[in-house]
Design a protein around this motif. Sequence first.
Motif, short mmCIF file in Angstrom:
data_model
loop_
_atom_site.label_atom_id
_atom_site.label_comp_id
_atom_site.label_asym_id
_atom_site.label_seq_id
_atom_site.Cartn_x
_atom_site.Cartn_y
_atom_site.Cartn_z
N SER A 1 0.83 -1.21 0.00
CA SER A 1 0.00 0.00 0.00
C SER A 1 0.86 1.26 0.00
CB SER A 1 -0.97 0.00 1.18
OG SER A 1 -0.25 -0.01 2.39
N GLY A 2 2.09 1.14 0.55
CA GLY A 2 3.01 2.29 0.49
C GLY A 2 3.35 2.62 -0.96
N MET A 3 3.55 1.58 -1.76
CA MET A 3 3.80 1.79 -3.19
C MET A 3 2.57 2.41 -3.84
SD MET A 3 6.00 1.60 -5.59
CE MET A 3 7.35 0.41 -5.54
N GLY A 4 1.39 1.93 -3.43
CA GLY A 4 0.14 2.51 -3.95
C GLY A 4 0.03 3.99 -3.59
N ASP A 5 0.36 4.33 -2.35
CA ASP A 5 0.33 5.75 -1.91
C ASP A 5 1.20 6.60 -2.83
OD1 ASP A 5 -1.19 4.99 0.28
OD2 ASP A 5 0.52 4.98 1.69
N ALA A 6 2.42 6.07 -3.07
CA ALA A 6 3.39 6.85 -3.86
C ALA A 6 2.91 7.02 -5.30
CB ALA A 6 4.75 6.16 -3.82
N ILE A 7 2.32 5.98 -5.86
CA ILE A 7 1.82 6.09 -7.24
C ILE A 7 0.68 7.12 -7.29
CG2 ILE A 7 0.67 4.86 -9.14
CD1 ILE A 7 2.22 2.33 -8.21
N LEU A 8 -0.18 7.11 -6.29
CA LEU A 8 -1.27 8.10 -6.26
C LEU A 8 -0.71 9.52 -6.13
CD1 LEU A 8 -3.92 6.28 -4.02
CD2 LEU A 8 -4.10 6.80 -6.46
N ALA A 9 0.34 9.65 -5.31
CA ALA A 9 0.96 10.99 -5.17
C ALA A 9 1.53 11.43 -6.51
CB ALA A 9 2.04 10.95 -4.09
N GLY A 10 2.16 10.46 -7.23
CA GLY A 10 2.69 10.76 -8.55
C GLY A 10 1.58 11.18 -9.51
N LEU A 11 0.45 10.51 -9.41
CA LEU A 11 -0.68 10.85 -10.27
C LEU A 11 -1.18 12.27 -9.94
CD1 LEU A 11 -2.67 7.48 -10.34
CD2 LEU A 11 -1.54 8.60 -12.27
N ASP A 12 -1.26 12.57 -8.63
CA ASP A 12 -1.69 13.91 -8.22
C ASP A 12 -0.82 14.99 -8.85
OD1 ASP A 12 -3.96 13.50 -6.69
OD2 ASP A 12 -2.83 13.12 -4.85
#
Length: 368
Positions: free
Chosen positions: A354-365
């Motif tokens: 989920s940490g990787m998921g958080d980072a990908i979402l931040a990248g998308l933002d």
Amino acid sequence: MSNPSLLILPGDGIGPEVMAEVKRIIDWMGTKRGITFDVSEDLVGGCAYDAHGTPLHDDTMAKAQEVDAVLLGAVGGPKYDDLDFSVKPERGLLRLRKEMDLFSNLRPAQCFDALADFSSLKKDVVAGLDIMIIRELTSGVYFGEPRGIFEEGNERVGINTQRYTESEIDRVARSAFELARKRTGKVCSMEKANVMESGILWREVVQKVRDEDYRDIELSHMYADAGAMQLTRWPKQFDVIVTDNLFGDLLSDLAAMLTGSLGMLPSASLGAPMTNGRPKALYEPVHGSAPDIAGQGKANPIACVLSFAMALRYSFDMGEEATRVEKAVETVLAQGLRTADLLGEEGATPVSTSGMGDAILAGLDQSI
Ligand code: IPM
Ligand code: MG
């Protein structure tokens, strides 16, 4: 117009964990990009067997036929090792492929710059690698008849049949040539025409399709064993490789490992166009259910996330959104974030699924 529809089948092992990160991206697309999918979810594999006594319920099969795209996590696990062959988790996946007639399986092997050190090969052999294996997925020895274990005299004999019709070879060759036109126009076809009649026919038909309708394509042929050798020697000589079901299974695992981690690679399985013009399609990570690490937050969700990106590109004509997701993945890798399968470098930051998921979402933002 109605929303594009997506059937999510998380499956077994790490399937549900990696799919959870994709669901967050789907939600993100709804709130931040105004792109809404009609998402339904169901069981496949061992979990479907536990619930219904079959790895793929007929209702799930029917749903898969109706939606615009299916996204699958992974199937299988040691718990199901002793099940009868006919209800093993893998049979669920094979039924989806066969009944949806997903004959063209796209397996990209792409080496992310940030990960070139993970390959077992020298960095200059793999850096910048970007090849596409097209594996025929609905025929060949996986489905050929006769098959089974039979009595013969006083012993048993195990039989599988490699079988390809001209039209089966023709259609997968066309899909490879079409794809090659969007890349570098180079295709290498692999078989064993030196020992198998099905290989002789394969070679003939692929060449005929090229000569009749794709004269712009630079086509070469290679025996599959030599192809395996060349893939490890100098993989960058290839762009698109087209091959049969079994050779494609082997060669795509080999190509995947050139890139460093199986946890990175997506796939698309495409069939004929539906009435709305979209191909029947199923997207799944190349990796399996990894039961040894399931439920521990260790799995790498990137292959599943990139499979969703392929769905955006090939099923929904949203190439720009697909690129956005792919770029976000590249960014987090360049930042040094690594799930457990990619640890080992100095200076890397370990993250959970989920940490990787958080980072990908931040990248998308950041991308909007
Ligand atoms: C794959 C897998 C499958 C296959 C198994 C799980 C049936 O290895 O997708 O490559 O052999 O096709
Ligand atoms: Mg395989």
